[in-house]
Scaffold this active site. Sequence first.
Site, mmCIF file in Angstrom:
data_model
loop_
_atom_site.group_PDB
_atom_site.id
_atom_site.type_symbol
_atom_site.label_atom_id
_atom_site.label_comp_id
_atom_site.label_asym_id
_atom_site.label_seq_id
_atom_site.Cartn_x
_atom_site.Cartn_y
_atom_site.Cartn_z
ATOM 1 N N GLY A 48 0.889 -1.278 0.009
ATOM 2 C CA GLY A 48 0.080 -0.121 0.053
ATOM 3 C C GLY A 48 0.830 1.364 -0.028
ATOM 4 O O GLY A 48 0.079 2.421 0.023
ATOM 5 N N HIS A 49 2.199 1.201 0.107
ATOM 6 C CA HIS A 49 3.185 2.478 0.172
ATOM 7 C C HIS A 49 4.206 2.223 -0.802
ATOM 8 O O HIS A 49 5.142 2.330 -0.254
ATOM 9 C CB HIS A 49 3.493 2.455 1.720
ATOM 10 N N PHE A 50 4.116 2.422 -1.793
ATOM 11 C CA PHE A 50 3.072 2.730 -3.122
ATOM 12 C C PHE A 50 3.237 1.594 -3.953
ATOM 13 O O PHE A 50 4.500 1.462 -4.268
ATOM 14 C CB PHE A 50 3.190 4.228 -3.332
ATOM 15 N N ILE A 55 8.067 3.075 -1.479
ATOM 16 C CA ILE A 55 8.651 3.956 -0.484
ATOM 17 C C ILE A 55 8.691 3.372 0.719
ATOM 18 O O ILE A 55 7.639 3.393 1.225
ATOM 19 C CB ILE A 55 8.436 5.591 -0.662
#
Length: 149
Positions: A48-50, A55
């Site tokens: 989810g990041h990203f 990152i």
Amino acid sequence: MVFNVVEIQKILPHRYPFLLVDRITHLEKGSYIEGYKNVSISEPVFQGHFPDHPIYPGVMIIEGMAQAGGVLAFESMDNATQEEIANKVVYFMSIDKAKFRSPVTPGDQLVYKLNVIKNKGAIWQLDAKAYVDDKLVAEAELKAMIVDK
């Protein structure tokens, strides 16, 4: 002193996916610790990041530095038995002067370097820095307390 991940798990209560220190490479009781975390694309945080631009989150860097600080605090308890240490936990009290200087991405090795600013009883104040390839990527002043579980 050098600690591998199995030895770190004997000191810290954290486990996958939230154990963020892979190895301790240097420890001077009561004053300094250095360790690292290998950042891998297979870590759940990157879902989810990203997804299209992975990152490593700054809060995870702070937490990794704090975990290294926990190893330092526990290993500096000279008069404590392993059983006494097993009944303790480190609680964050504050994060000050946090700065993120460069993104951390999969494949990076995060090197944590922490110096003790002050230790009074159960309270520890630490100057924490994180590096990738000798480049400063994050820093903060951390304060924590060792308490009974």
